[in-house]
Enzyme design. Sequence first.
Site, PDB file in Angstrom:
ATOM      1  CG  ASN B 393       4.619  -3.375   3.944  1.00 41.17           C
ATOM      2  OD1 ASN B 393       5.335  -2.452   4.306  1.00 41.17           O
ATOM      3  ND2 ASN B 393       5.047  -4.619   3.913  1.00 41.17           N
ATOM      4  CG  ASP B 394       5.237  -1.743  -0.527  1.00 43.50           C
ATOM      5  OD1 ASP B 394       6.032  -2.042   0.385  1.00 43.50           O
ATOM      6  OD2 ASP B 394       4.989  -2.487  -1.485  1.00 43.50           O
ATOM      7  CB  VAL B 395       0.510   3.008   0.816  1.00 45.61           C
ATOM      8  CG1 VAL B 395       0.245   2.366  -0.531  1.00 45.61           C
ATOM      9  CG2 VAL B 395      -0.256   2.303   1.903  1.00 45.61           C
TER      10      VAL B 395
END
Lengths: 103, 468
Positions: B393-395
Amino acid sequence: MNGLREALWVLLLGSLLGLELIGKVPPTLHTPLMSGANAISGITMLASLTLIVRAGDNPVLLLLGAASLAFALFNVVGGFVVTDRMLAMFSRRAPAERGGRSN
Amino acid sequence: MALSTTLSWAIDLLAVLLLALGLKGLSKVRSARSANGLAALAMGLAVVGLLIQELPGPQAWLWIAAGTAIGGLAGLLTAQRVPMTAMPEVVALFNGCGGMASLLVALAVALFQSSEAGLVEIVSIVVSVIVGAITFSGSLVAMGKLQGWIATPGWTQGQVRHGVNIALALVALVAAIALPAGPAGPALPLLVVASTLLGIGVTLPIGGADMPVVISLLNSYSGVAAAAAGFVVGSPLLIVAGAMVGAAGLILTQVMCTAMNRSLLSVLFGGALGGGGTGHVGGGGDEAGYSRITSCSAEECALALEGAERVVFVPGYGLAVAQAQHTLRELAKLLEAQGTEVSYAIHPVAGRMPGHMNVLLAEADVPYEQLVEMDAINPDFPRTDVVIVLGANDVVNPDAKTDPSSPLYGMPVLEVDRSRQVFVVKRSLGAGYAGIRNGLFELPQTAMVFGDAKAVLQSLVTELRSAA
């Protein structure tokens, strides 16, 4: 101890060595490196051994020494084997090393 | 006697040299495995050196054998049986036991120290007890959190926890000062209990996502504990090795923090940012925050894959949790069979721990050359037909590049938004580790495939098989 001063020098130089040794680590190796360093920190088993040897006939000391030796060796043996398992997966080029592993 | 002393001295020096070389070699891919063996050899040498010098009697040998058999066997069995996905937990467990060993040594020495124990002895015992106990309880909490056994209690997110922890630290300090008065008094037990609770108190509020950093830091602590134990028993070798691991652990912690775009201080004192690994405590970013979401079925995704010439998989934490790496490999093989170029984009902090994803994919027989690091693969995204994001997700959050108000702003990310089509496989629209909304989900070329990573991959495999 041959003197506090020497011991502090050893501490300082050891710390500096540790800071220098790990400079650039590829992210691939973060987990194995952590696990390997963790195994090395089980070196405290030397203290456990010393404790047992110098315990004489004191049963409490012997027991505490043996217990701490067991904990430390759990860390050392487990740590090195786990690290080896992880690193073995990166060295795929030697197929002979595979097989026989449960995972 | 003189000869054995000289011999053990020489062995000690050799052991330190090999340990340093081992630690250095562990930070290079090519040499890592042999370096690990070298370090293990060095540890064995150190033990031999010690035994030559101390010459244990028959009774001591018995206890040494007992401790060795129990600890060594347990370690060996645990290490061989643990699945690769559970690696972070196991490292935490091993680490906690190392802390426990230092704690026990210090306790034993404290209980039976000679009456003329000087300030140095007292201080090193105190340090060994405190750091050992914190390492032990902290590591066990970290393990429990990674396993999902321990949730993040609500009160630990409030300011109360700082008060509790400061109080515990003060109690430990008072007990430490009272310790020289005599080992029989309440000071020693108090010190142990307060330190143990402190270890729990500082680890419990930290979210699962930040656990790797915490384990790395605790690993550094166990080095410090070992060095302190070295002062307690007067072993220079122990001091060097402990200091080395302590310092190296600190560097590694810093490297991990940088890769995750977090500062160590905010990891330690900032509390959980969304509860991460335990799936507990919703931070910010709930599902209502999104509009313009396109979702699609596995069939549509399979159709896109069939027509693609170049496919990139972005594996993340969700893939590790679902243990779907083998199914992913199966899908990749099918794609390769139809002539598609397949690679895997590995963000430095993909998985549950930096480098963990490489280990997992290697376990599933993914060729090493197909794992491409972020900087190498980012320029290739514009010529990529399909990107499949699996539980990451964040990456892959493009806001990290474009939106200065995003907490992720500045973190290097995989630029999947520049590819032609993106499928995001995710259980729900819930926030990632950090509870941060992801602009990628709303882009026109992005479609969400909701479901467990393994189940979705399995149906993709089935679809591709039936089409072939």
